[in-house]
Design a protein around this motif. Structure first.
Motif: not given
Length: 228
Positions: A41-42, A53-59, A185-192, A216-223
């Motif tokens: 997210s950031c 900075d995190p960005v997201r769709w408004s509620p 708004g979850l913009m960064t991938d992970i190499r792992n 799924r948890e990341a989506l719930r944290r972001h929204y």
């Protein structure tokens, strides 16, 4: 007012003329839920600071996001159009089922989508042309390219996803799911290696057709879901 733009496609840049940088971070081992969320997210490494900075769709918009297709060129493969359409429906269902305060749907006829898929008659490695969008046309496409715009309040205003025409059919579902998830708004991938085949954010895996538990948890944290 569109004040910020971010491109995701192997190159990450702010605005049309910004310097490019990688769109993933390298880590090892399974991350905590907090570290995973902050990475996607950031753009934060575990234990490190946010670098965007995190960005997201408004509620209010997040509860009714319209997803649609731009007019499809006649040269685009018909089999690919059918596969893309089905993959978008599947990705919408996956995101809606994550338990976040998000509700995506197909755009109605004549309705401008919030998130628009462009099926471009270009192959992986080609420069995109014909979308009419500054910062998109002229970019070199990999499997796909996501562009998001946000306003001064860091609320997302629009997202565009361009898909290459020569994707293997088996890759269409995973790529569409990843790009639509990143358009939240979850913009960064992970190499792992720990996330290969498990997370849509895995940089080196392209086989994930379902959102993983931390996705799924990341989506719930972001929204965050609203209390009943």
């Amino acid at each position: 007012m569109k004040l910020g733009a971010l491109l995701l496609a192997g190159l990450l840049g702010f605005g049309a003329a910004a310097a490019a940088e990688d769109d993933f971070l390298v880590t090892s081992g399974k991350l905590s839920s907090e570290d995973f969320y902050r990475l996607v997210s950031c753009r934060a490494l575990p234990g490190g600071p946010c670098t965007v900075d995190p960005v997201r769709w408004s509620p209010s918009r997040a509860q009714d996001l319209a997803v649609g297709f731009a007019p499809v060129p006649s040269t685009y493969p018909p089999q690919m159009i059918r596969r893309m359409s089905g993959a978008v429906d599947h990705a919408i269902a996956e995101i809606n089922a994550a338990g976040a305060a998000l509700q995506l749907r197909r755009a109605r006829k004549g309705e401008p989508p919030d998130i628009t898929f462009h099926l471009a008659p270009v192959r992986e490695g080609d420069s995109i042309e014909g979308t009419g969008l500054a910062g998109v046309d002229g970019q070199v496409i990999g499997a796909a390219l996501v562009t998001i715009w946000w306003d001064e309040g860091e609320d997302l205003a629009e997202a565009v996803i361009v898909m290459a025409a020569n994707l293997p059919l088996s890759d269409v579902g995973p790529v569409v799911l990843e790009e639509l998830t990143q358009a939240m708004g979850l913009m960064t991938d992970i190499r792992n290696p720990a996330y290969d085949g498990i997370s849509v954010f895995s940089e080196d895996s392209n086989s994930v057709t379902r959102l993983g538990p931390q996705d799924r948890e990341a989506l719930r944290r972001h929204y965050p879901p609203q209390d009943p």
